[in-house]
Design a protein around this motif. Sequence first.
Motif, short mmCIF file in Angstrom:
data_model
loop_
_atom_site.label_atom_id
_atom_site.label_comp_id
_atom_site.label_asym_id
_atom_site.label_seq_id
_atom_site.Cartn_x
_atom_site.Cartn_y
_atom_site.Cartn_z
N HIS A 135 0.91 -1.11 -0.45
CA HIS A 135 -0.34 -0.81 -0.30
C HIS A 135 0.32 1.27 -0.17
O HIS A 135 0.12 1.91 -0.50
CB HIS A 135 -0.82 0.31 1.28
CG HIS A 135 -1.58 -0.59 1.70
ND1 HIS A 135 -3.34 -1.55 0.18
CD2 HIS A 135 -2.23 -2.16 1.82
CE1 HIS A 135 -3.64 -1.96 0.48
NE2 HIS A 135 -3.47 -2.72 1.63
N LEU A 136 2.06 0.30 0.69
CA LEU A 136 2.78 2.16 1.20
C LEU A 136 3.28 2.44 -0.64
O LEU A 136 3.10 3.68 -1.30
CB LEU A 136 4.06 2.51 2.10
CG LEU A 136 4.33 3.64 2.28
CD1 LEU A 136 4.20 4.57 2.30
CD2 LEU A 136 6.01 2.57 3.21
N LYS A 137 4.48 1.48 -1.47
CA LYS A 137 4.03 1.33 -2.60
C LYS A 137 4.08 2.03 -3.97
O LYS A 137 3.92 3.22 -3.79
CB LYS A 137 5.00 0.16 -3.24
CG LYS A 137 5.70 0.66 -4.35
CD LYS A 137 6.70 -1.20 -4.26
CE LYS A 137 7.05 -1.21 -5.78
NZ LYS A 137 7.78 -3.18 -6.37
N LEU A 278 1.58 8.48 4.79
CA LEU A 278 3.08 8.97 4.31
C LEU A 278 2.86 9.36 3.21
O LEU A 278 3.48 10.61 3.37
CB LEU A 278 3.35 7.32 4.70
CG LEU A 278 3.45 6.90 6.73
CD1 LEU A 278 4.22 5.76 6.42
CD2 LEU A 278 3.53 8.05 7.77
N ALA A 279 2.43 8.86 2.48
CA ALA A 279 2.22 9.90 1.44
C ALA A 279 2.01 11.46 1.43
O ALA A 279 2.31 11.53 0.03
CB ALA A 279 1.53 8.19 0.08
N GLY A 280 0.79 11.01 1.37
CA GLY A 280 0.60 13.14 1.21
C GLY A 280 1.54 13.46 2.16
O GLY A 280 1.22 14.94 1.99
N LEU A 281 2.40 13.72 3.07
CA LEU A 281 3.20 13.88 3.40
C LEU A 281 4.32 14.27 2.86
O LEU A 281 5.17 15.17 2.95
CB LEU A 281 4.20 13.35 5.11
CG LEU A 281 3.31 12.56 5.89
CD1 LEU A 281 3.77 12.20 6.93
CD2 LEU A 281 2.51 14.04 7.03
N LEU A 282 4.55 13.84 1.66
CA LEU A 282 5.66 14.34 0.73
C LEU A 282 5.80 15.40 -0.11
O LEU A 282 6.72 15.86 -0.17
CB LEU A 282 5.71 13.02 -0.56
CG LEU A 282 5.95 11.49 -0.25
CD1 LEU A 282 5.97 10.61 -0.56
CD2 LEU A 282 7.68 11.75 0.97
#
Length: 736
Positions: A135-137, A278-282
């Motif tokens: 999911h993170l990838k 986590l992906a939204g933090l990028l």
Amino acid sequence: MSDSSKRKRPLVADKRYPGKGSAVPKKAPRGKAPAKRKPARAKRPRRGGIIGLLSAFVGWVFRLIWKITWRLTAVAMVVLAVAIGYFYTTLPALDDLLDGRARGSVTMLDRNGDVFAWRGDQFGGVVTADSVSRHLKNAVVATEDKRFYWHFGVSPRGIASAIRINLSEGRGPLSGHGGSTITQQVAKLICFGEPFDASTGQTEAEYERSCRAGNIQRKAKEALYAMAMEAKYSKDDILSIYLNRAYMGGGAYGAEAAAQRFFGKPAAAVNAAEAAMLAGLLTAPSSFSPTSDLDRSQNRAATVIRLMREQGYLTQAEADAAQANPAELSEAAEAKAGGYFADWVMSTGPEFFTRNTTEDVIIKTTLDQRIQRAAEDGLKWVFENKVREGSKAQAAIVVMSADGAVRAMVGGRKTKVAGAFNRATQALRQTGSAFKPFVYAAALDLGYSPNDLIDDEPYCLNIPGSGKWCPRNYTNNFKGLVTLTDALKNSLNIPAVKVSESVGRELVSQVALQFGIKNDLAAGPALALGASESTLIEMTGAYAGILNGGSSVTPYGLIDLRLMGDNEPLMGTGGGIGERVIQEEAARQLVYMMEKVISEGTGQRGQFGGRQLAGKTGTTSAAKDAWFIGFSADYVAGVWMGYDDNTPLKGVTGGGLPTEIWRETMSRVHEGVPLSDLPMSLPGPASGLGEQQVASDPIPVDNGGGTLIDQVLREIFGPSSGGGGQKNIPARGEDR
């Protein structure tokens, strides 16, 4: 006669190879008909005149442009290949790119070994695109570069789209949206292979800004470097570098550190909702950090989940479940950076392993998170229910064990902070009557009894250079003959000054200093009334020395420090119980006197749960500071209240709101803790400075009445130490 002219020609074979000039036709190959000659194309007649001339010129120009274009294209391709080849040769091994921090990290554990705070550049360890949660990838690719697996490092479509958006929004073509691929972002993250060098005089922040510059030259270099990376590394290798080096807010570098920081789990175990967060933090790690604004972070995660669904990474059911159950922070993340306690521990450790560490450090501390919550909740309850709305008054709390192990610390009303002014450890404030136990500690250690009598009466001293000084009680009245116990429990000023003058200010100062009051102590008689300044943590540690039987205490929060991955600590605690200050019996008698403060005296608001409790209130001149410090058999707690700018408190004394904060804190701290008796001794007969007297009788003297302490004072200072001709200088220490 024969007709020779009519004779047939002799049968002679044809020449196989005809001579020159013979025109023997060649035979057509068997099976093939002779090829027909195509008729010649008729030449197009040239246009004449002006039109013909212009047409010829235009054709010549186009042919020239084509020749120049393909030659320039060929040269550009060669130059491009050379540039990419050059950058290719400068690229390091993959393993060297996975951790790019210039600084190390500090991870802090509580007394039970659970993480409660981080400092520095947190790096949880190397992960790969294959080892993290799918999911993170998928969330990273869907959010940052949906064509990542198809482009060659640069996305012309993405760049064109970014330029169009920037121009439509009134910005320059390279300002705002950059159209960068993940590969290009990695190129910037590793700063095109240029490591940070502090010797150049450039700060780390300036170095990072230069790496992210958006001018045309940097963009061109970024594109070349990205293509070189695509040639050297696989797509998953590039994604792995990105997942390890990207800053994800809260001091976390890389997916593993962020997953541990925000969710208390490895990156391999995050679910779809957590991966989306986590992906939204990028995009904006500081703005979208869940520790700064959880709602905003969850809203951003919802957008990422939608993108994942649109690109086929989630089924509709999975997307609906992730939207319905947004990611929540772990307890450690909710505590942010550990607040005042973590700041204090960092300040007490060696700088090269804390503030400026280049290593990853693990610090085990004395913090008890249950007690920390109790202190925060107790403070919050009092300010919400007892303090007028809009008050700017501040408060601080320290809770520790009798050996000086700090279990909780609140340095101000805003508890979820890091790097803020810590009123528990940094604020030097006058101690008021909270200092008086050290006066009586010195006296008890010399043989005084809690039942010794002293006359609370008008009293003055001649101060060289200042004239006559006459302390007075908070109520401006006098109690007459009182025991030392009554003098302490009612926080009477005149008896405290008399005892201090009797045993000697130097001895009182020495006792306070050995108990841990490190700052310069007042030199005059007002020493006994708390004219000196100290910090809350020093005062609480000094009271811990009284509880533990009279030995000094150095408050400490660090248990041991080790490097990540090592089993053996590099250093251990720097605090704990030290040398004995007063005799154990004197300490036990002092505990008895301080128990009366809570059970019968100025600290009665501190009572809870039927426990034996001891303590002392304190209020300074003009009520600029209010204190309550006390203990049970298990814990010591100190509370200070006041304004940062020394504005006087209105209607507040140490026996009021500070005592209530202490009670609310300690009652929560002691939930589930068995009842235990205080280590105290009931007093024997009055000592009379070594002369055994009946406790109820005043110590006799030969000149003018009063107690033996008064006699000693008259012998030292003369008759002027009595009443008469007073200059009433306020010296308040009695608390209500």
